[in-house]
Design a protein around this motif. Structure first.
Motif, mmCIF file in Angstrom:
data_model
loop_
_atom_site.group_PDB
_atom_site.id
_atom_site.type_symbol
_atom_site.label_atom_id
_atom_site.label_comp_id
_atom_site.label_asym_id
_atom_site.label_seq_id
_atom_site.Cartn_x
_atom_site.Cartn_y
_atom_site.Cartn_z
ATOM 1 N N GLU A 15 0.822 -1.230 0.000
ATOM 2 C CA GLU A 15 0.000 0.000 0.000
ATOM 3 C C GLU A 15 0.848 1.269 0.000
ATOM 4 O O GLU A 15 0.324 2.365 -0.208
ATOM 5 C CB GLU A 15 -0.968 -0.019 1.199
ATOM 6 N N TRP A 16 2.151 1.142 0.195
ATOM 7 C CA TRP A 16 3.027 2.318 0.217
ATOM 8 C C TRP A 16 3.495 2.714 -1.190
ATOM 9 O O TRP A 16 4.178 3.708 -1.365
ATOM 10 C CB TRP A 16 4.263 2.070 1.079
ATOM 11 N N ASN A 57 -1.896 7.243 8.398
ATOM 12 C CA ASN A 57 -2.894 6.873 7.384
ATOM 13 C C ASN A 57 -4.319 6.964 7.926
ATOM 14 O O ASN A 57 -5.241 7.301 7.175
ATOM 15 C CB ASN A 57 -2.615 5.478 6.826
ATOM 16 N N ARG A 58 -4.505 6.693 9.224
ATOM 17 C CA ARG A 58 -5.852 6.856 9.819
ATOM 18 C C ARG A 58 -6.246 8.331 9.773
ATOM 19 O O ARG A 58 -7.382 8.669 9.485
ATOM 20 C CB ARG A 58 -5.872 6.316 11.254
ATOM 21 N N ALA A 61 -6.981 9.312 6.063
ATOM 22 C CA ALA A 61 -8.211 8.730 5.509
ATOM 23 C C ALA A 61 -9.340 9.751 5.508
ATOM 24 O O ALA A 61 -10.182 9.762 4.595
ATOM 25 C CB ALA A 61 -8.612 7.484 6.300
ATOM 26 N N THR A 65 -6.706 10.489 1.307
ATOM 27 C CA THR A 65 -5.405 10.195 0.711
ATOM 28 C C THR A 65 -4.650 9.228 1.622
ATOM 29 O O THR A 65 -5.180 8.780 2.645
ATOM 30 C CB THR A 65 -4.606 11.500 0.447
ATOM 31 N N GLN A 66 -3.421 8.877 1.243
ATOM 32 C CA GLN A 66 -2.621 7.998 2.089
ATOM 33 C C GLN A 66 -1.133 8.228 1.859
ATOM 34 O O GLN A 66 -0.725 8.814 0.859
ATOM 35 C CB GLN A 66 -2.969 6.529 1.838
ATOM 36 N N GLU A 68 2.618 7.644 0.875
ATOM 37 C CA GLU A 68 3.189 6.942 -0.261
ATOM 38 C C GLU A 68 4.679 7.238 -0.401
ATOM 39 O O GLU A 68 5.102 8.394 -0.303
ATOM 40 C CB GLU A 68 2.473 7.339 -1.556
#
Ligand SMILES: [Zn+2]
Length: 131
Positions: A15-16, A57-58, A61, A65-66, A68
């Motif tokens: 996920e990164w 990331n929480r 959210a 977005t997240q 990366e």
């Protein structure tokens, strides 16, 4: 870095590396642009930031977005890791990796030193002979 080692990283933290085909958002389509000798340092650094990335990331959210990783490369003999968006804690981990990489041979992972003649970090076996 060798494809086999890149796969290890991408499988561990898939996920990164979400947008790797879009070069306006990430340069990871070029792969990890450094030697195999820094693989363990890279994995150690990613393990270190894992809890912070999960927390971050929480938070991200909420705005859709997240976290990366957008570039990983060798520059002036040291490991550079670039992520967007990021936090101070993550940047500090990347800076630690950058300085530690100056003591590890980029090619084989043995203890090494920054070679001022050609701006690379190498052990004595991997360094070209002195002129
Ligand atoms: Zn070496």
């Amino acid at each position: 870095m060798s494809p086999g080692l890149e796969v290890q990283i991408r499988l561990r933290w898939p996920e990164w590396f979400g947008q790797h085909s879009d070069y306006t958002k990430s340069l990871m389509g070029h792969g990890f642009q450094h030697g195999d000798g820094w693989y363990r340092l890279l994995a150690k650094t990613f393990e270190r930031i894992e809890p912070e990335v999960a927390r971050f990331n929480r938070e991200l959210a909420a705005i859709g977005t997240q976290f990366e990783i957008v570039e990983v490369k060798e520059k002036f003999g040291s490991l550079r890791i670039i992520a967007l968006p990021t936090t101070t804690e993550i940047i500090c981990a990347f800076m630690d990796a950058r300085y530690e990489s100056l003591t590890i041979c980029e090619l084989c992972g043995a203890p090494g030193a920054f070679q001022t003649e050609y701006s690379q970090t190498r052990c004595t076996d991997c360094a070209p002979p002195k002129r």
